[in-house]
Write an enzyme that holds these catalytic residues in place. Structure first.
Site, PDB file in Angstrom:
ATOM      1  CD  GLN A  91      -2.579  -1.107   2.705  1.00 37.47           C
ATOM      2  OE1 GLN A  91      -3.676  -0.532   2.829  1.00 37.47           O
ATOM      3  NE2 GLN A  91      -1.975  -1.704   3.714  1.00 37.47           N
ATOM      4  CG  HIS A 109      -2.954   2.446  -1.858  1.00 35.53           C
ATOM      5  ND1 HIS A 109      -2.952   2.388  -0.485  1.00 35.53           N
ATOM      6  CD2 HIS A 109      -4.064   1.800  -2.259  1.00 35.53           C
ATOM      7  CE1 HIS A 109      -4.035   1.751  -0.071  1.00 35.53           C
ATOM      8  NE2 HIS A 109      -4.719   1.367  -1.123  1.00 35.53           N
TER       9      HIS A 109
HETATM   10  N1  APR Z   1       6.553  -2.304  12.856  1.00 38.79           N
HETATM   11  C1  APR Z   1       5.363  -2.883  12.586  1.00 38.79           C
HETATM   12  N2  APR Z   1       4.195  -2.196  12.533  1.00 38.79           N
HETATM   13  C2  APR Z   1       4.254  -0.874  12.765  1.00 38.79           C
HETATM   14  C3  APR Z   1       5.460  -0.197  13.057  1.00 38.79           C
HETATM   15  C4  APR Z   1       6.650  -0.976  13.090  1.00 38.79           C
HETATM   16  N3  APR Z   1       7.842  -0.426  13.367  1.00 38.79           N
HETATM   17  N4  APR Z   1       5.183   1.127  13.260  1.00 38.79           N
HETATM   18  C5  APR Z   1       3.849   1.270  13.081  1.00 38.79           C
HETATM   19  N5  APR Z   1       3.285   0.072  12.798  1.00 38.79           N
HETATM   20  C6  APR Z   1       1.878  -0.231  12.517  1.00 38.79           C
HETATM   21  C7  APR Z   1       0.892   0.619  13.288  1.00 38.79           C
HETATM   22  O1  APR Z   1       0.589  -0.011  14.522  1.00 38.79           O
HETATM   23  C8  APR Z   1      -0.316   0.618  12.342  1.00 38.79           C
HETATM   24  O2  APR Z   1      -1.157  -0.498  12.609  1.00 38.79           O
HETATM   25  O3  APR Z   1       1.669   0.068  11.158  1.00 38.79           O
HETATM   26  C9  APR Z   1       0.307   0.446  10.961  1.00 38.79           C
HETATM   27  C10 APR Z   1       0.283   1.715  10.131  1.00 38.79           C
HETATM   28  O4  APR Z   1      -1.066   2.042   9.902  1.00 38.79           O
HETATM   29  P1  APR Z   1      -1.436   3.319   9.017  1.00 38.79           P
HETATM   30  O5  APR Z   1      -0.651   4.492   9.485  1.00 38.79           O
HETATM   31  O6  APR Z   1      -2.931   3.394   8.984  1.00 38.79           O
HETATM   32  O7  APR Z   1      -0.881   2.966   7.557  1.00 38.79           O
HETATM   33  P2  APR Z   1      -1.510   1.971   6.500  1.00 38.79           P
HETATM   34  O8  APR Z   1      -2.234   0.843   7.184  1.00 38.79           O
HETATM   35  O9  APR Z   1      -0.453   1.620   5.533  1.00 38.79           O
HETATM   36  O10 APR Z   1      -2.600   2.917   5.758  1.00 38.79           O
HETATM   37  C11 APR Z   1      -3.293   2.324   4.670  1.00 38.79           C
HETATM   38  O11 APR Z   1      -4.330   4.436   4.192  1.00 38.79           O
HETATM   39  O12 APR Z   1      -3.882   6.648   4.287  1.00 38.79           O
HETATM   40  C12 APR Z   1      -4.101   5.605   3.417  1.00 38.79           C
HETATM   41  O13 APR Z   1      -3.321   5.224   1.238  1.00 38.79           O
HETATM   42  C13 APR Z   1      -2.891   5.372   2.556  1.00 38.79           C
HETATM   43  O14 APR Z   1      -1.787   3.294   2.012  1.00 38.79           O
HETATM   44  C14 APR Z   1      -2.342   4.050   3.083  1.00 38.79           C
HETATM   45  C15 APR Z   1      -3.573   3.373   3.639  1.00 38.79           C
END
Ligand code: APR
Length: 233
Positions: A91, A109
């Site tokens: 993503q 994405h």
């Molecule tokens: N190791 C593992 N997991 C982690 C770490 C780490 N070091 N740091 C953060 N996380 C986890 C968080 O706990 C959270 O569950 O990664 C996740 C990040 O979540 P989001 O910030 O929501 O990102 P993502 O899930 O990729 O968002 C999906 O939403 O905003 C849109 O298009 C955008 O691709 C993105 C989509």
């Protein structure tokens, strides 16, 4: 548990966090300071193109300041050594999977290092800033935009993703909050087709209940461990 031949891996912002790229929904998240609706929707692009182009110019420029972490490196190792089918569906719009050496992958994405022509639909590799009015090399229109799938737009390569999920023996979700569909629904599709499902994340995601197994911790620790296990199984 059927033996594992075909693996699908979904990654989110959490896999790039240890490289220094902010996630979206955590503390200090990327969306803080920006309302998602202000920068990641077709309406925002139409209403304030300079803001949207600048938001992605800054993120594209930041790629030069980060490098892949141990989790990206471990997935690239799996890509090199796994004899069965493998698809990494990210993503993320950063290029850290590629820079670690992953090849069997796709960006659902979009990508920061790509520009999309809103007129002819051609995607072109793009480095440096992409100001509004940039010219499309394919058709000459001045409608190049960041090649990012905005909220409300259809993610890329859904056919390839659905096909891989229907064949998967194992689905692994890494570093994603499970907040955004269709990616958040992939675990259920994989289970429907009989795959084992594993979540590697800092904390339980919104879809944790759908996983057979969930390991909580940093991707930089959990992913190399898991890759070592699956390659020696
Ligand atoms: N190791 C593992 N997991 C982690 C770490 C780490 N070091 N740091 C953060 N996380 C986890 C968080 O706990 C959270 O569950 O990664 C996740 C990040 O979540 P989001 O910030 O929501 O990102 P993502 O899930 O990729 O968002 C999906 O939403 O905003 C849109 O298009 C955008 O691709 C993105 C989509």
């Amino acid at each position: 548990m059927r033996d594992i031949q075909n693996i699908v891996i979904l990654t989110g912002a959490g896999i790039s966090a240890e490289s220094g790229i902010a996630t979206f929904r955590g503390p200090g998240g990327l969306w803080e300071g920006h309302r998602v609706e202000d920068v990641c929707t077709p309406q925002a692009l139409a209403h304030d193109p300079a803001l949207v182009h600048r938001f992605y110019d800054l993120r594209r420029a930041a790629l030069d300041t980060v490098i892949p972490n141990a989790a990206h490196d471990a997935l690239a190792r799996l890509d090199r050594e796994w004899p069965g089918e493998l698809l990494i569906v990210t993503q993320n719009v950063d290029d850290l999977h590629e820079r670690a050496g992953a090849t069997r992958m796709l960006h659902m994405h979009g990508e920061l290092n790509s520009a999309l022509c809103a007129d002819c639909g051609v995607q072109a590799e793009w480095r440096g800033s992409l100001p509004p009015g940039s010219v499309c090399a394919a058709c000459g229109a001045t409608t190049l935009r960041p090649d990012i799938v905005f909220f409300g737009e259809m993610p890329y390569r859904m056919d390839a993703i659905e096909r891989a999920l229907s064949r998967a023996d194992l689905f692994v979700s890494i570093g994603t909050s499970g907040a955004v569909y269709p990616a958040a629904g992939f675990v259920q599709t994989a289970r429907y087709h009989g795959a084992q499902t594993l979540e590697l994340n800092l904390e339980p995601s919104a879809g944790s209940v759908y996983f057979h197994e969930a390991r909580m911790g940093a991707a930089g620790v959990l992913v190399p461990e898991w890759v070592g296990e699956v390659l020696s199984a």
